[in-house]
Design an enzyme around this catalytic site. Sequence first.
Site, PDB file in Angstrom:
ATOM      1  N   GLU A 248      -6.629 -80.043 -45.514  1.00  0.00           N
ATOM      2  CA  GLU A 248      -7.552 -79.028 -46.527  1.00  0.00           C
ATOM      3  C   GLU A 248      -7.526 -79.718 -48.023  1.00  0.00           C
ATOM      4  O   GLU A 248      -7.187 -78.386 -48.668  1.00  0.00           O
ATOM      5  CB  GLU A 248      -6.711 -77.680 -46.485  1.00  0.00           C
ATOM      6  CG  GLU A 248      -6.768 -77.157 -45.117  1.00  0.00           C
ATOM      7  CD  GLU A 248      -5.247 -76.078 -45.037  1.00  0.00           C
ATOM      8  OE1 GLU A 248      -5.980 -75.422 -44.251  1.00  0.00           O
ATOM      9  OE2 GLU A 248      -4.501 -75.538 -45.659  1.00  0.00           O
TER      10      GLU A 248
HETATM   11  C1  TNX Z   1      -3.961 -74.473 -41.924  1.00  0.00           C
HETATM   12  S1  TNX Z   1      -2.341 -76.045 -40.929  1.00  0.00           S
HETATM   13  C2  TNX Z   1      -2.705 -74.547 -42.970  1.00  0.00           C
HETATM   14  C3  TNX Z   1      -1.890 -73.920 -43.688  1.00  0.00           C
HETATM   15  C4  TNX Z   1      -1.500 -72.590 -44.107  1.00  0.00           C
HETATM   16  C5  TNX Z   1      -2.219 -72.990 -42.057  1.00  0.00           C
HETATM   17  C6  TNX Z   1      -1.502 -70.920 -42.191  1.00  0.00           C
HETATM   18  C7  TNX Z   1      -2.536 -77.033 -42.208  1.00  0.00           C
HETATM   19  C8  TNX Z   1      -1.905 -78.201 -42.270  1.00  0.00           C
HETATM   20  N1  TNX Z   1      -2.177 -76.087 -42.809  1.00  0.00           N
HETATM   21  O1  TNX Z   1      -1.586 -74.152 -45.043  1.00  0.00           O
HETATM   22  O2  TNX Z   1      -0.337 -72.133 -43.797  1.00  0.00           O
HETATM   23  O3  TNX Z   1      -2.901 -73.209 -41.811  1.00  0.00           O
HETATM   24  O4  TNX Z   1      -2.076 -70.232 -40.613  1.00  0.00           O
END
Ligand code: TNX
Length: 488
Positions: free
Chosen positions: A302
């Site tokens: 992300e």
């Molecule tokens: C996605 S999973 C994210 C996290 C969040 C989560 C909440 C991932 C690699 N990144 O930063 O906490 O969703 O469900």
Amino acid sequence: MSSITPLPRQGEFSEISHRRPAPVQLSIDIAEANEVYADRLAQHLRAIYDLPIMTNSESDSNLVVRFVTPDGKTAVDLEPAQLEGQEYDITIDVSEITITSSGVGGWHYGITALKNLVKTVNSGTWSMSLGTVSDAPDLAWRGLSMDIARSFFPMDELKRLIDVLATYRYNVLHLHLTDDQGWRLESAAFPTLTELGGTTAVDGGRSGFLTQADWVELQAVAAARGITVVPEIDIPGHTNAALNALPELNKGGVAAEVYTGADVGFSRIFTEVEATLPFLTTIFTELAQVTDGRYIHFGGDEALEVSAEDYTVLVEHTMKVITDAGKVPVGWQEIASATLHDDVIMQLWNRRQNPPEIAEQSKIGRRSIISPSNRSYFDMSSRPGQGIGVNWDTEISLREAYEWDPRSAVSGLDPDTVLGVEAAMWTEFVHDFDTLTTLLLPRLAATAEVGWTPLESREWTNFLSRVQAESVDWHDAGITFDKDDLGD
Ligand code: TNX
């Protein structure tokens, strides 16, 4: 036998269990093995049976537990959670129990399975199922990814969590140690990371951090239960806590504000800031030095504000630092767009964004850990209206957590490159231990069996009746769980 979770490959036991008077003194006969290891195994047995247990004793024990290797030699590799050497055999006879494995991981799993075969009937009697188990995991890596960055979970709770993981023969605790809202592992080179980032958390969550001494202790506690701790420092996004603690990482040199919300994807470090690459080199080298296990997770997820070019520079630099420090890099699926070293492990999570690079990486042999957000993200509620948990992907019932195949879950992936599974817990909205275990149990047992037991041997109603029975143990241990998720 059918009471063991995760379900073993093979086992044969006499119908009538053998009863013997308690207390029984167990002794461990691993004369050739490392003494430290004998102590760890003894601790593990003591914790399960609450009995005096001696190591390497030729004393007057009336029941001997022998830990042996197939070739009669000492297990040479003493790191737990080895991806090799996890198979084990148990033979239970009237006066002797033998646990055979080529690695220490298998010995631990033998003890865990033994718990279901040798039981205290009452204070005066033990019941033993006489017979044999022959078992090995289907997938080598079985983990829980636990976010202690959004909301901190202190040492005593992490230790209780490790006990739950050990019961289900997990071998990895992946700790998400840093994010926008906090920094949870003390750094010798950059003390302000926890001096500041250890005092912040997501709104409503707890702050705190692990000292270097805590880190040493936590890894030892996990190792004694056959679990390797895999630390994650998340870069190049999810970095607001670092940007807050270290002004030099910001463009213009002014520290970022503290962040306590639950958004993702807004923060980033910069290739054009002079301090960035030296920071990555120092922090990941230090992390490798204080980490016992072979794996270092560097996040990579992300990074929505980072250009493709910058992403590649930052991620490839970090992977090189980790590799140069003698460790294996692990990153979330977004890293598939970078040039990956042969050993690098991808962790797949977002089924809505599976770029073709993932399949391409798999075709040239890159290994993966599978953590689909619709099967193993246990911050998701187990059903609508549960009152806790999120549902940005979906709700996940126990049955949905159980009935899936990691090898075919991601299209285009070569099934032979699937190394394992991880459940995940994110803590934007999970702030205390009871909420944590209510979301994890019973679903954590499902992921354990998904990773351990081959697809063709798994059967939902059989699994359900085993976990229903085991929920009594959780209750007795004072662990909160979701009773409603155990319905049919
Ligand atoms: C996605 S999973 C994210 C996290 C969040 C989560 C909440 C991932 C690699 N990144 O930063 O906490 O969703 O469900």
